[in-house]
Design a protein around this motif. Structure first.
Motif, short mmCIF file in Angstrom:
data_model
loop_
_atom_site.label_atom_id
_atom_site.label_comp_id
_atom_site.label_asym_id
_atom_site.label_seq_id
_atom_site.Cartn_x
_atom_site.Cartn_y
_atom_site.Cartn_z
N ARG A 7 4.73 29.37 39.02
CA ARG A 7 4.72 28.48 37.85
C ARG A 7 4.35 29.19 36.55
O ARG A 7 5.04 29.04 35.54
CB ARG A 7 3.76 27.31 38.08
CG ARG A 7 4.26 26.25 39.06
CD ARG A 7 3.23 25.12 39.17
NE ARG A 7 3.57 24.15 40.19
CZ ARG A 7 4.34 23.10 40.02
NH1 ARG A 7 4.88 22.88 38.83
NH2 ARG A 7 4.59 22.26 41.01
N PRO A 8 3.27 29.99 36.52
CA PRO A 8 2.89 30.63 35.26
C PRO A 8 3.89 31.66 34.75
O PRO A 8 3.82 32.07 33.59
CB PRO A 8 1.55 31.31 35.59
CG PRO A 8 1.07 30.67 36.84
CD PRO A 8 2.30 30.28 37.58
N PHE A 9 4.84 32.06 35.62
CA PHE A 9 5.78 33.12 35.26
C PHE A 9 7.18 32.59 34.93
O PHE A 9 8.08 33.38 34.64
CB PHE A 9 5.87 34.13 36.41
CG PHE A 9 4.55 34.77 36.75
CD1 PHE A 9 4.11 35.89 36.06
CD2 PHE A 9 3.74 34.24 37.75
CE1 PHE A 9 2.89 36.48 36.36
CE2 PHE A 9 2.52 34.82 38.06
CZ PHE A 9 2.09 35.94 37.37
N ILE A 10 7.35 31.28 35.00
CA ILE A 10 8.64 30.69 34.62
C ILE A 10 8.71 30.62 33.11
O ILE A 10 7.78 30.17 32.45
CB ILE A 10 8.81 29.30 35.25
CG1 ILE A 10 8.85 29.42 36.78
CG2 ILE A 10 10.08 28.63 34.74
CD1 ILE A 10 8.92 28.09 37.50
N GLN A 11 9.83 31.09 32.58
CA GLN A 11 9.96 31.22 31.14
C GLN A 11 9.98 29.85 30.46
O GLN A 11 10.65 28.93 30.92
CB GLN A 11 11.23 32.00 30.81
CG GLN A 11 11.26 33.37 31.51
CD GLN A 11 12.58 34.09 31.38
OE1 GLN A 11 12.91 34.57 30.29
NE2 GLN A 11 13.34 34.15 32.46
N ASP A 12 9.24 29.73 29.36
CA ASP A 12 9.13 28.47 28.63
C ASP A 12 10.50 27.98 28.18
O ASP A 12 11.30 28.74 27.63
CB ASP A 12 8.23 28.65 27.40
CG ASP A 12 6.79 28.91 27.80
OD1 ASP A 12 6.43 28.57 28.94
OD2 ASP A 12 6.03 29.46 26.98
N ASN A 13 10.74 26.68 28.41
CA ASN A 13 11.97 26.02 27.96
C ASN A 13 13.23 26.67 28.52
O ASN A 13 14.32 26.50 27.97
CB ASN A 13 12.04 25.99 26.42
CG ASN A 13 10.85 25.27 25.82
OD1 ASN A 13 10.43 24.22 26.31
ND2 ASN A 13 10.29 25.85 24.76
N MET A 14 13.08 27.43 29.60
CA MET A 14 14.23 28.10 30.19
C MET A 14 14.14 27.94 31.71
O MET A 14 13.42 27.09 32.22
CB MET A 14 14.26 29.58 29.79
CG MET A 14 14.42 29.83 28.28
SD MET A 14 14.41 31.59 27.88
CE MET A 14 15.90 32.14 28.71
N HIS A 15 14.89 28.74 32.41
CA HIS A 15 14.78 28.75 33.87
C HIS A 15 14.73 30.20 34.33
O HIS A 15 15.18 31.12 33.66
CB HIS A 15 15.96 28.02 34.51
CG HIS A 15 17.30 28.58 34.12
ND1 HIS A 15 17.88 29.64 34.77
CD2 HIS A 15 18.17 28.22 33.15
CE1 HIS A 15 19.05 29.91 34.22
NE2 HIS A 15 19.25 29.07 33.23
N GLY A 16 14.17 30.39 35.48
CA GLY A 16 14.06 31.73 36.03
C GLY A 16 12.69 32.34 35.81
O GLY A 16 12.05 32.13 34.79
N VAL A 17 12.24 33.10 36.80
CA VAL A 17 10.95 33.79 36.73
C VAL A 17 11.11 35.03 35.86
O VAL A 17 12.09 35.78 35.99
CB VAL A 17 10.47 34.16 38.15
CG1 VAL A 17 9.20 35.00 38.10
CG2 VAL A 17 10.25 32.91 38.97
N ALA A 18 10.16 35.25 34.99
CA ALA A 18 10.23 36.36 34.04
C ALA A 18 10.41 37.69 34.76
O ALA A 18 9.67 38.02 35.69
CB ALA A 18 8.97 36.40 33.19
N GLY A 19 11.41 38.45 34.33
CA GLY A 19 11.64 39.77 34.87
C GLY A 19 12.54 39.83 36.08
O GLY A 19 12.99 40.91 36.48
N TYR A 20 12.81 38.66 36.70
CA TYR A 20 13.64 38.66 37.91
C TYR A 20 15.10 38.90 37.58
O TYR A 20 15.62 38.37 36.59
CB TYR A 20 13.50 37.34 38.67
CG TYR A 20 14.33 37.33 39.94
CD1 TYR A 20 13.83 37.89 41.11
CD2 TYR A 20 15.62 36.82 39.94
CE1 TYR A 20 14.60 37.91 42.27
CE2 TYR A 20 16.40 36.84 41.10
CZ TYR A 20 15.88 37.40 42.25
OH TYR A 20 16.65 37.43 43.39
N ARG A 21 15.77 39.70 38.42
CA ARG A 21 17.21 39.91 38.32
C ARG A 21 17.86 39.58 39.66
O ARG A 21 17.28 39.86 40.72
CB ARG A 21 17.53 41.36 37.95
CG ARG A 21 17.05 41.80 36.58
CD ARG A 21 17.48 43.23 36.30
NE ARG A 21 17.00 43.71 35.02
CZ ARG A 21 17.23 44.93 34.54
NH1 ARG A 21 17.94 45.80 35.28
NH2 ARG A 21 16.76 45.29 33.37
#
Length: 380
Positions: free
Chosen positions: A103-117
């Motif tokens: 939860r803390p790593f999901i980008q604000d107002n977006m989708h996807g975990v920060a840094g994930y590819r």
């Protein structure tokens, strides 16, 4: 410093069987400082989720579920509550949905975990890190470092990392790399029954997909040939298209070929990972031997200062024996040669003496158990 499980001493469990002694593994690791977290490297249907849940029970732990899972690329916070175990999964009851810790790593107002590819979701088996590994390293380092900065112990449960374990070991020397091991017959049977009984082809298709996407690697090409795997007769285009082709392929695949693909994947992962492990977690022993479970807890406590409760482990070997009559579409007599081919491949890579001897002995035990269990399967 690299800590390998060489010719480690072995212990007898309560049934008189032997396995690597977790206490002896402590001696191999004695020069290593207190680990700053755990990377739990598992295979599909290995009972790795149950092991992960034992660590998640601690308030001092932040336990990340499958940080390489493709769902993380599109995950929204609103999606998380629905991500609970299904009654067919065999997973334990969870106190919170699978991906809550992201939860803390999901980008604000977006989708996807920060840094994930999305590219992180396919295991790789190259001898050295590929061009995309720096991004993967940065992504995991962010999860790890933010967790430790909050005074928590990060525990990552991987299902797509065994081929890349040498890369992870080099990039994250400060964590304990634990590898979950389960005999291949039991592991295959778990996925095969989901395919046969509940029309879920994912776990039968996964080895075909991973092998096919990596067949350009010499070691992967070698294991495909050694085990006689017949890959789907379609070209490898995009990852998604090939994955879909593999799932379609296994809807009518013969059981012998499905087992060959699984065994090729299993032995390849063993070759790539077992001698990189700081700790082996033997799921076949865990549900049978209180002595083994106690030694395992002590080893983990010595490295990460937590003591997971393994007391509720199921006897997964007995479970496989009990399910033998349910195994349709595969005859155990027809796959005996597959075990021999896998062992020959292992010996060609690791040998039977020197640094690889301990790992070869472990795999021999697992293959012997797999032969015993699969002999009860009959094609109906």
């Amino acid at each position: 410093m690299t800590h390998q499980l060489k010719s480690a001493p072995r212990i007898a469990d309560d049934n008189g069987q032997t396995s690597l002694d977790p206490g002896s593994q402590e001696a191999v690791m004695q020069e290593k400082e207190q680990s700053h977290g755990i990377f739990l490297h598992t295979g599909w249907r290995s009972a790795g989720t149950w092991v992960w849940s034992r660590f998640r029970a601690f308030q001092t732990v932040t336990a990340f579920y499958e940080p390489l899972h493709p769902i993380l690329g599109d995950l929204r916070e609103a999606d998380i509550p629905a991500l609970e175990p299904t009654w067919t999964s065999g997973h334990p009851t969870l106190t919170a949905p699978y991906f809550t810790e992201y939860r803390p790593f999901i980008q604000d107002n977006m989708h996807g975990v920060a840094g994930y590819r999305k590219s992180f979701g396919t295991d790789r088996f190259g001898p050295s890190a590929d061009a995309g590994f720096s991004a993967l390293h940065a992504y995991l380092k962010n999860l790890h470092d933010q967790t430790t900065s909050e005074g928590k112990i990060p525990v990552f449960k991987f299902c797509r990392s065994l081929g890349r374990l040498p890369w992870f070991k080099s990039a994250f020397p400060q964590v304990m790399h634990a590898v979950v091991v389960r005999n291949p017959a039991s592991q295959f049977a778990s996925g095969w029954l989901l395919h046969q009984q509940w029309n879920n082809p994912f776990f039968v298709a996964a080895p075909f997909r991973v092998l096919g996407l990596n067949q350009g690697e010499p070691i992967v090409k070698q294991v495909i040939e050694a085990c006689g795997v017949r890959l789907p007769p379609v070209p490898v285009t995009s990852v998604d298209e090939y994955a879909a082709a593999c799932e379609q392929y296994v809807r009518t695949v013969d059981g012998d070929n499905a087992y060959r693909a699984f065994m090729a994947m299993w032995i390849l992962c063993a070759v790539r990972s077992l001698d990189q492990a700081d700790l082996l977690v033997d799921l076949d022993r865990l549900g049978q031997s209180p002595a083994y479970a106690s030694a395992l807890r002590a080893q983990i406590q010595g490295q990460v200062a937590i003591t997971p409760d393994f007391g509720g482990a199921r006897d997964l070997v007995a479970q496989t024996k009990g399910n033998a009559r349910l195994m349709k579409g595969i005859d155990g007599r027809s796959i005996k040669s597959t075990h021999a081919a896998a062992l020959n491949f292992l010996v060609s890579q690791k040998g039977t003496s020197g640094p690889g001897a301990g790992i070869t002995a472990v795999v021999k035990e697992k293959l012997a158990l797999a032969r015993e269990l699969s002999e009860e399967w009959r094609y109906y």
